[in-house]
Enzyme design. Structure first.
Site, mmCIF file in Angstrom:
data_model
loop_
_atom_site.group_PDB
_atom_site.id
_atom_site.type_symbol
_atom_site.label_atom_id
_atom_site.label_comp_id
_atom_site.label_asym_id
_atom_site.label_seq_id
_atom_site.Cartn_x
_atom_site.Cartn_y
_atom_site.Cartn_z
ATOM 1 N N VAL A 134 -32.805 19.873 36.951
ATOM 2 C CA VAL A 134 -33.959 19.059 37.336
ATOM 3 C C VAL A 134 -33.606 17.568 37.336
ATOM 4 O O VAL A 134 -33.804 16.859 38.319
ATOM 5 C CB VAL A 134 -35.155 19.341 36.373
ATOM 6 C CG1 VAL A 134 -36.239 18.295 36.523
ATOM 7 C CG2 VAL A 134 -35.719 20.722 36.656
ATOM 8 N N CYS B 204 -37.911 29.336 33.746
ATOM 9 C CA CYS B 204 -39.272 28.909 34.080
ATOM 10 C C CYS B 204 -40.253 30.076 34.039
ATOM 11 O O CYS B 204 -41.017 30.214 33.103
ATOM 12 C CB CYS B 204 -39.281 28.255 35.463
ATOM 13 S SG CYS B 204 -38.303 26.748 35.486
HETATM 14 N N1 LIG Z 1 -34.488 24.600 36.565
HETATM 15 C C1 LIG Z 1 -35.660 24.848 37.113
HETATM 16 O O1 LIG Z 1 -35.834 25.696 37.955
HETATM 17 C C2 LIG Z 1 -36.881 24.070 36.717
HETATM 18 C C3 LIG Z 1 -37.902 23.895 37.646
HETATM 19 C C4 LIG Z 1 -39.034 23.198 37.262
HETATM 20 C C5 LIG Z 1 -39.128 22.733 35.959
HETATM 21 N N2 LIG Z 1 -38.124 22.938 35.074
HETATM 22 C C6 LIG Z 1 -38.252 22.383 33.724
HETATM 23 O O2 LIG Z 1 -37.498 21.198 33.665
HETATM 24 C C7 LIG Z 1 -36.924 21.046 32.372
HETATM 25 C C8 LIG Z 1 -35.415 20.857 32.484
HETATM 26 O O3 LIG Z 1 -34.844 22.043 33.038
HETATM 27 P P1 LIG Z 1 -33.359 22.115 33.611
HETATM 28 O O4 LIG Z 1 -33.282 23.385 34.365
HETATM 29 O O5 LIG Z 1 -32.996 20.834 34.280
HETATM 30 O O6 LIG Z 1 -32.537 22.240 32.269
HETATM 31 P P2 LIG Z 1 -30.948 22.124 32.122
HETATM 32 O O7 LIG Z 1 -30.621 22.912 30.907
HETATM 33 O O8 LIG Z 1 -30.271 22.414 33.406
HETATM 34 O O9 LIG Z 1 -30.689 20.587 31.836
HETATM 35 C C9 LIG Z 1 -31.208 19.908 30.738
HETATM 36 C C10 LIG Z 1 -30.241 18.797 30.337
HETATM 37 O O10 LIG Z 1 -30.815 18.108 29.226
HETATM 38 C C11 LIG Z 1 -29.761 17.755 28.351
HETATM 39 N N3 LIG Z 1 -30.313 17.466 27.028
HETATM 40 C C12 LIG Z 1 -30.717 18.335 26.072
HETATM 41 N N4 LIG Z 1 -31.176 17.653 25.008
HETATM 42 C C13 LIG Z 1 -31.073 16.338 25.305
HETATM 43 C C14 LIG Z 1 -31.400 15.139 24.617
HETATM 44 N N5 LIG Z 1 -31.917 15.165 23.385
HETATM 45 N N6 LIG Z 1 -31.146 13.959 25.221
HETATM 46 C C15 LIG Z 1 -30.605 13.927 26.470
HETATM 47 N N7 LIG Z 1 -30.275 15.028 27.175
HETATM 48 C C16 LIG Z 1 -30.516 16.213 26.592
HETATM 49 C C17 LIG Z 1 -28.816 18.918 28.399
HETATM 50 O O11 LIG Z 1 -27.513 18.542 27.999
HETATM 51 C C18 LIG Z 1 -28.875 19.305 29.890
HETATM 52 O O12 LIG Z 1 -27.881 18.660 30.636
HETATM 53 C C19 LIG Z 1 -37.363 22.271 31.578
HETATM 54 O O13 LIG Z 1 -38.527 21.970 30.875
HETATM 55 C C20 LIG Z 1 -37.665 23.275 32.652
HETATM 56 O O14 LIG Z 1 -38.626 24.215 32.219
HETATM 57 C C21 LIG Z 1 -36.977 23.563 35.446
#
Ligand SMILES: NC(=O)c1ccc[n+]([C@@H]2O[C@H](COP(=O)([O-])OP(=O)(O)OC[C@H]3O[C@@H](n4cnc5c(N)ncnc54)[C@H](O)[C@@H]3O)[C@@H](O)[C@H]2O)c1
Length: 439
Positions: A22, A265
């Site tokens: 995201v 999700c």
């Molecule tokens: N992937 C999807 O399809 C999608 C779609 C819509 C919403 N979301 C939501 O978006 C959010 C993020 O999802 P994602 O798929 O990008 O996750 P992801 O795991 O791909 O990425 C999250 C990133 O955050 C980093 N991170 C973790 N803790 C941290 C901190 N304290 N400080 C800085 N960075 C930190 C991790 O290293 C990772 O790179 C979630 O809440 C998810 O539910 C995801």
């Protein structure tokens, strides 16, 4: 002068906290217009981005190489930005309760580096109340600043769909919300820089949080209904897809399909809502039954395959079964929370150790998380059965001749093909003598 104007005039910067599926595409998109600091605690990931490598496949190597995002794993650099977007994971614990550790951790990091006049927008999917009741107190404690006076907060849920090149950040209407009217306008203006489809101003932060969590709960429940229908129609020897096609000719029949529900999700967000509901004394009836059905589908796929092995008079123990596709969804390298692992584990219960091939998946991740080593597609041969588990585009192009090569020729029984998502033409394979099965 508004913060928005300062950002547009390059007097202030925007930061992204959490650069995964995201956060990274958001950072890259904003960086075409304004100054962006991209922060992630994962230093290895930051190095990959800096080297112009996109492991998520969301924007591609070229775009990341040419992007102006200032990637860093040094949290103090967040002090340089005044508009912060948080996009860290929101998983569940093994007992399905929300694991808010990353959101809390990101709030602590941000709080330590927050300056007066900042706006913090959360994008992570949460239950209503997390931004104001959990994140704000952390931001205040760590920064010594007062929310509403020294800094403001908002929430804007993310709707991007990894692997989907049509529904992208730029082309999906984005819900925005803020703690007051001024903050809402600032947030709406900033997102409007990149979201061509426009923004929807929700009336409060809690409304925006709730809207996101029900979007995915609605999908989950509808898919669970399709999965239940599939189990019923399988017993009746009726093809579910044919039923859905027929029913779909009615104007208000919803076009959902049965399938495995993995990922971070759809299979997770409903638990955030039911957790909060339960705290308030309401025990979910519909949402949790949908979850239970969807969570059991991997087992059902494996059991159905075993029944077909018996039908073909093939040996069960040590049968050679190939699984094509291991990611949690099609055309996406992400294997985290994949439900294909449930098929693997259930087959193991029957003494079957499947071989798995997935040309789209992140092979290193699959090995690290599950200890699974992929087999090359060309080495899939001498099988008793094949499970087409993920609807990758590359698999949809396969012809019967491609499948024929995967099966054993000596002591051969009827070829068994489980086309989980039903992407192949059933009649073609049945006419070719296959035992063809799909949800
Ligand atoms: N992937 C999807 O399809 C999608 C779609 C819509 C919403 N979301 C939501 O978006 C959010 C993020 O999802 P994602 O798929 O990008 O996750 P992801 O795991 O791909 O990425 C999250 C990133 O955050 C980093 N991170 C973790 N803790 C941290 C901190 N304290 N400080 C800085 N960075 C930190 C991790 O290293 C990772 O790179 C979630 O809440 C998810 O539910 C995801």
């Amino acid at each position: 002068m508004s913060l928005y104007e300062d950002i547009v005039n390059h007097k202030e910067k925007l930061s992204l906290v959490g650069l995964g599926y995201v956060g990274m595409p958001i950072a890259v998109s904003f960086a075409d217009k304004i100054d962006v600091i991209g922060f992630d605690i994962n230093a290895e990931k930051i190095e990959k981005y800096k080297a112009g490598f996109d492991p998520t496949n969301e924007v591609g190597n070229d775009r990341i190489k040419n992007s102006k995002v200032d990637f860093t794993s040094d949290e103090t650099r967040l002090k340089e930005a005044k508009f912060h977007i948080v996009a860290v994971p929101t998983p569940v614990n093994p007992d399905h309760t929300p694991d808010l550790t990353p959101v809390e951790g990101a709030s602590r990091v941000l709080g330590r580096n927050l300056t007066k006049g900042s706006i913090v927008v959360y994008e992570s999917t949460v239950y209503p109340g997390v931004t104001e009741d959990i994140c704000v107190p952390i931001l205040e404690k760590e920064s010594g600043l007062k929310c509403g006076v020294d800094f403001k907060v908002g929430y804007s849920p993310e709707r991007i769909n990894p692997g989907d090149k049509v529904h992208r950040l730029e082309t999906i209407i984005k819900i925005v919300s803020g703690m007051d009217e001024d903050t809402l306008e600032e947030i709406a203006n900033v997102y409007s820089l990149v979201v061509e489809a426009g923004v929807y101003r929700a009336e409060s932060i809690k409304v925006a949080e709730a809207a996101k969590v029900i979007e995915n709960s609605q999908r989950d429940i509808n898919i669970a209904f399709m999965n239940e229908l599939s189990m019923i129609f399988n017993k009746m020897n009726i093809d579910t897809q044919a039923v859905l096609k027929a029913a779909g000719t009615k104007w208000n029949f919803l076009p959902f399909r049965p399938g495995l529900v993995g990922g971070h999700c759809i299979g997770v967000d409903p638990y955030y809502l039911t957790y909060k509901a339960e705290q308030l004394g309401y025990h979910s009836q519909i949402i949790l039954s949908g979850r239970r059905i969807n969570d059991d589908m991997g087992k059902y796929v494996a059991e159905s395959l075993v029944k077909n092995l018996i039908r073909a008079e093939a040996p069960i123990r040590n049968a050679k079964v190939a699984i094509l596709g291991f990611t949690f969804k099609e055309n996406c390298p992400d294997t985290r929370n994949t439900k294909v692992i449930d098929i693997v584990n259930e087959l193991r219960e029957y003494g079957i150790e499947p071989v798995i091939a997935d040309p789209e998946a992140d092979a290193a991740e699959a090995e690290a998380l599950y200890g699974i080593k992929f087999t090359d597609m060309k080495d899939i041969k001498d099988c008793d059965a094949v499970i087409l588990a993920v609807q990758h585009d590359v698999f949809a192009e396969f012809t019967p001749a491609d499948f024929d090569k995967m099966y054993k020729t000596e002591d051969a029984h009827q070829k068994i093909l489980s086309d989980v998502k039903g992407i192949l033409d059933r009649k073609t394979y049945e006419n070719a003598g296959y035992i063809y099965w799909r949800l």
